[in-house]
Design a protein around this motif. Sequence first.
Motif, PDB file in Angstrom:
ATOM      1  N   LEU A 146      44.764  34.229  41.332  1.00  0.00           N
ATOM      2  CA  LEU A 146      45.841  33.933  40.389  1.00  0.00           C
ATOM      3  C   LEU A 146      46.329  35.193  39.688  1.00  0.00           C
ATOM      4  CD1 LEU A 146      44.260  30.686  38.961  1.00  0.00           C
ATOM      5  CD2 LEU A 146      46.426  30.797  40.197  1.00  0.00           C
ATOM      6  N   SER A 147      46.072  36.344  40.277  1.00  0.00           N
ATOM      7  CA  SER A 147      46.454  37.607  39.663  1.00  0.00           C
ATOM      8  C   SER A 147      47.934  37.898  39.884  1.00  0.00           C
ATOM      9  CB  SER A 147      45.616  38.748  40.230  1.00  0.00           C
ATOM     10  OG  SER A 147      46.030  39.989  39.701  1.00  0.00           O
ATOM     11  N   ASP A 148      48.548  38.555  38.886  1.00  0.00           N
ATOM     12  CA  ASP A 148      49.913  39.042  39.054  1.00  0.00           C
ATOM     13  C   ASP A 148      49.936  40.516  39.461  1.00  0.00           C
ATOM     14  OD1 ASP A 148      49.006  40.078  36.695  1.00  0.00           O
ATOM     15  OD2 ASP A 148      50.557  39.190  35.430  1.00  0.00           O
ATOM     16  N   ASP A 149      48.743  41.077  39.728  1.00  0.00           N
ATOM     17  CA  ASP A 149      48.612  42.455  40.180  1.00  0.00           C
ATOM     18  C   ASP A 149      48.371  42.449  41.690  1.00  0.00           C
ATOM     19  OD1 ASP A 149      47.931  45.060  40.775  1.00  0.00           O
ATOM     20  OD2 ASP A 149      46.477  45.281  39.151  1.00  0.00           O
ATOM     21  N   PRO A 150      49.252  43.052  42.485  1.00  0.00           N
ATOM     22  CA  PRO A 150      49.072  43.034  43.946  1.00  0.00           C
ATOM     23  C   PRO A 150      47.725  43.590  44.401  1.00  0.00           C
ATOM     24  CG  PRO A 150      51.273  43.825  43.377  1.00  0.00           C
ATOM     25  CD  PRO A 150      50.510  43.737  42.091  1.00  0.00           C
ATOM     26  N   ALA A 151      47.135  44.486  43.631  1.00  0.00           N
ATOM     27  CA  ALA A 151      45.854  45.073  44.022  1.00  0.00           C
ATOM     28  C   ALA A 151      44.737  44.039  44.032  1.00  0.00           C
ATOM     29  CB  ALA A 151      45.487  46.226  43.084  1.00  0.00           C
ATOM     30  N   ALA A 181      37.943  50.870  49.543  1.00  0.00           N
ATOM     31  CA  ALA A 181      39.169  50.339  50.156  1.00  0.00           C
ATOM     32  C   ALA A 181      38.809  49.031  50.846  1.00  0.00           C
ATOM     33  CB  ALA A 181      39.748  51.331  51.167  1.00  0.00           C
ATOM     34  N   PRO A 182      38.908  47.900  50.141  1.00  0.00           N
ATOM     35  CA  PRO A 182      38.544  46.611  50.748  1.00  0.00           C
ATOM     36  C   PRO A 182      39.474  46.247  51.891  1.00  0.00           C
ATOM     37  CG  PRO A 182      38.709  46.447  48.336  1.00  0.00           C
ATOM     38  CD  PRO A 182      39.321  47.750  48.734  1.00  0.00           C
ATOM     39  N   THR A 183      38.917  45.594  52.886  1.00  0.00           N
ATOM     40  CA  THR A 183      39.744  45.084  53.964  1.00  0.00           C
ATOM     41  C   THR A 183      40.592  43.932  53.446  1.00  0.00           C
ATOM     42  OG1 THR A 183      37.944  43.617  54.647  1.00  0.00           O
ATOM     43  CG2 THR A 183      38.143  45.731  55.786  1.00  0.00           C
ATOM     44  N   ALA A 184      41.766  43.771  54.001  1.00  0.00           N
ATOM     45  CA  ALA A 184      42.678  42.693  53.597  1.00  0.00           C
ATOM     46  C   ALA A 184      42.821  41.708  54.742  1.00  0.00           C
ATOM     47  CB  ALA A 184      44.046  43.259  53.218  1.00  0.00           C
ATOM     48  N   PRO A 185      42.850  40.401  54.429  1.00  0.00           N
ATOM     49  CA  PRO A 185      42.999  39.418  55.502  1.00  0.00           C
ATOM     50  C   PRO A 185      44.396  39.463  56.110  1.00  0.00           C
ATOM     51  CG  PRO A 185      43.147  38.344  53.358  1.00  0.00           C
ATOM     52  CD  PRO A 185      42.758  39.776  53.103  1.00  0.00           C
ATOM     53  N   ALA A 186      44.475  39.147  57.388  1.00  0.00           N
ATOM     54  CA  ALA A 186      45.761  39.085  58.073  1.00  0.00           C
ATOM     55  C   ALA A 186      46.361  37.709  57.820  1.00  0.00           C
ATOM     56  CB  ALA A 186      45.588  39.332  59.566  1.00  0.00           C
ATOM     57  N   GLU A 187      47.273  37.625  56.869  1.00  0.00           N
ATOM     58  CA  GLU A 187      47.872  36.333  56.527  1.00  0.00           C
ATOM     59  C   GLU A 187      48.927  35.918  57.541  1.00  0.00           C
ATOM     60  OE1 GLU A 187      47.425  36.300  51.692  1.00  0.00           O
ATOM     61  OE2 GLU A 187      49.324  36.908  52.560  1.00  0.00           O
ATOM     62  N   VAL A 193      41.419  37.148  47.484  1.00  0.00           N
ATOM     63  CA  VAL A 193      40.121  36.671  47.004  1.00  0.00           C
ATOM     64  C   VAL A 193      39.003  37.579  47.483  1.00  0.00           C
ATOM     65  CG1 VAL A 193      38.425  34.805  47.219  1.00  0.00           C
ATOM     66  CG2 VAL A 193      40.830  34.260  46.789  1.00  0.00           C
ATOM     67  N   SER A 194      39.049  37.994  48.748  1.00  0.00           N
ATOM     68  CA  SER A 194      37.966  38.804  49.305  1.00  0.00           C
ATOM     69  C   SER A 194      37.844  40.148  48.603  1.00  0.00           C
ATOM     70  CB  SER A 194      38.183  39.009  50.810  1.00  0.00           C
ATOM     71  OG  SER A 194      39.471  39.539  51.067  1.00  0.00           O
ATOM     72  N   ALA A 195      38.967  40.764  48.204  1.00  0.00           N
ATOM     73  CA  ALA A 195      38.907  42.052  47.511  1.00  0.00           C
ATOM     74  C   ALA A 195      38.267  41.888  46.133  1.00  0.00           C
ATOM     75  CB  ALA A 195      40.307  42.641  47.368  1.00  0.00           C
ATOM     76  N   ARG A 196      38.674  40.854  45.409  1.00  0.00           N
ATOM     77  CA  ARG A 196      38.112  40.628  44.076  1.00  0.00           C
ATOM     78  C   ARG A 196      36.613  40.361  44.152  1.00  0.00           C
ATOM     79  NH1 ARG A 196      38.966  42.106  39.257  1.00  0.00           N
ATOM     80  NH2 ARG A 196      36.922  42.919  39.807  1.00  0.00           N
ATOM     81  N   ARG A 197      36.207  39.543  45.101  1.00  0.00           N
ATOM     82  CA  ARG A 197      34.787  39.189  45.215  1.00  0.00           C
ATOM     83  C   ARG A 197      33.958  40.380  45.711  1.00  0.00           C
ATOM     84  NH1 ARG A 197      33.063  34.999  48.627  1.00  0.00           N
ATOM     85  NH2 ARG A 197      31.264  34.830  47.231  1.00  0.00           N
ATOM     86  N   ASP A 209      43.559  37.386  33.406  1.00  0.00           N
ATOM     87  CA  ASP A 209      42.308  36.780  33.854  1.00  0.00           C
ATOM     88  C   ASP A 209      42.423  36.186  35.255  1.00  0.00           C
ATOM     89  OD1 ASP A 209      41.421  37.435  31.349  1.00  0.00           O
ATOM     90  OD2 ASP A 209      41.491  35.395  30.551  1.00  0.00           O
ATOM     91  N   GLY A 210      43.646  36.118  35.778  1.00  0.00           N
ATOM     92  CA  GLY A 210      43.886  35.392  37.006  1.00  0.00           C
ATOM     93  C   GLY A 210      43.204  35.952  38.232  1.00  0.00           C
ATOM     94  N   SER A 211      42.884  37.237  38.247  1.00  0.00           N
ATOM     95  CA  SER A 211      42.235  37.805  39.430  1.00  0.00           C
ATOM     96  C   SER A 211      40.812  37.295  39.600  1.00  0.00           C
ATOM     97  CB  SER A 211      42.231  39.331  39.362  1.00  0.00           C
ATOM     98  OG  SER A 211      41.374  39.799  38.346  1.00  0.00           O
ATOM     99  N   PHE A 212      40.293  36.615  38.598  1.00  0.00           N
ATOM    100  CA  PHE A 212      38.924  36.096  38.665  1.00  0.00           C
ATOM    101  C   PHE A 212      38.887  34.606  38.991  1.00  0.00           C
ATOM    102  CE2 PHE A 212      38.565  40.001  36.301  1.00  0.00           C
ATOM    103  CZ  PHE A 212      37.385  40.553  36.774  1.00  0.00           C
ATOM    104  N   GLY A 213      39.952  34.095  39.610  1.00  0.00           N
ATOM    105  CA  GLY A 213      39.955  32.694  39.985  1.00  0.00           C
ATOM    106  C   GLY A 213      41.018  32.394  41.017  1.00  0.00           C
ATOM    107  N   ALA A 214      40.877  31.242  41.666  1.00  0.00           N
ATOM    108  CA  ALA A 214      41.837  30.777  42.667  1.00  0.00           C
ATOM    109  C   ALA A 214      42.053  29.289  42.463  1.00  0.00           C
ATOM    110  CB  ALA A 214      41.328  31.061  44.081  1.00  0.00           C
TER     111      ALA A 214
END
Length: 382
Positions: free
Chosen positions: A264-269, A358-364, A273-277, A171-176
Amino acid sequence: MTQPPIPGVIRQDVFPPPPPVFLTGVPVFLGRAATGPRTPTRLTLWPQFEAAYGTAPGGFLADAVRGFFDNGGLLCHVVRLDESKPPAAALQAALDALDGVADEADLVCAPDIVTAVPWPTDGFLEPVLAQQRVLLRHCRERGDRFALLDGIPTTDTTKVMRQCAELTGADGSFGALYYPWLWAPGGDGLLRHLPPSGHVAGVYSAGDQRVGVQRAPANTEVEGVVDLHVRLAPSGVGELYGQGVNCLRALPGRGVRVWGARTLSDDPAWRDVSARRLVGTIGRWVERFMTGLVHEPNDVRLWVRIMRELTAYLDELFQRGALKGRTAAEAFFVKCDHETNPPEAVEAGVVVTQIGVAPTAPAEFVTVRVIHGASGVTVDAA
């Protein structure tokens, strides 16, 4: 020369209505208040909350809503919890009351979870985790909401990392998770330590209005905050962020800023947050705007129409920078044809459409190379 008016003919300019606004960054706040309705209430201004619920002490609900509007929040829903019920049951009842009433909400905040029992006793964490799991499960079951969770109010970061580890999972991919708490004016204007979720929700809303859900809600100043409950060293921020905790930092000359955008996801995909949303927002759009196709004849004409409308929507996201790729073909695909809809599916009245994005990923991290040479110093950011 202007033509004289024709007798019996009246010119009337008709402008097409604007396209429907599809809002994101709309939270629902669940919490305690001294008075007010227990049914969902839609608010667009802070004074509306004051009129309906007041600002008397009792919980962090007023503080969270005020922090939301102070940070550019546009619209929210509020539900006052029924305190006659056990905390987890009251939370679930409030979430159930949202069905069909606050469907535009895509964020969930429950700032009073951390006040379920006195802290920092040894038994404090388990009731908090139980309720935060209720929020995460609700968001996963719907698939289009995202929970903003508060770290426990402690100076011991190992306890926060334990909280994060306990929430990480399916469930972790649906929260931060956000930490530490804020030192800021509450709903009554008095300074005290507050959970960060309400202010962070305002950051989400303001970012969505300016750019869209593809913008990572991070490196943004949090308004209305005097200081933080805990000032973390860079090494502490790195350790917490490596475990999935989104920190808030007080940076000299730059104010207090949200410094992290991980789920809070354990899946790298689903780490960002931006990809999930973004995927959740696409799902909401499909459900809302494709409802008009129900009961249409299930044939090639319907499939072509579905592909046309979905392609137009995804291409718009691509043009706005929500999807990565040099071309639209690299950014997304839509497939609705004989392969996805074999005869048995058609006979069952089911239409199957496959969508890939293919969602964009933030530059951390930005790597900067400083090269010293005979000609001087060259700075190269990669």
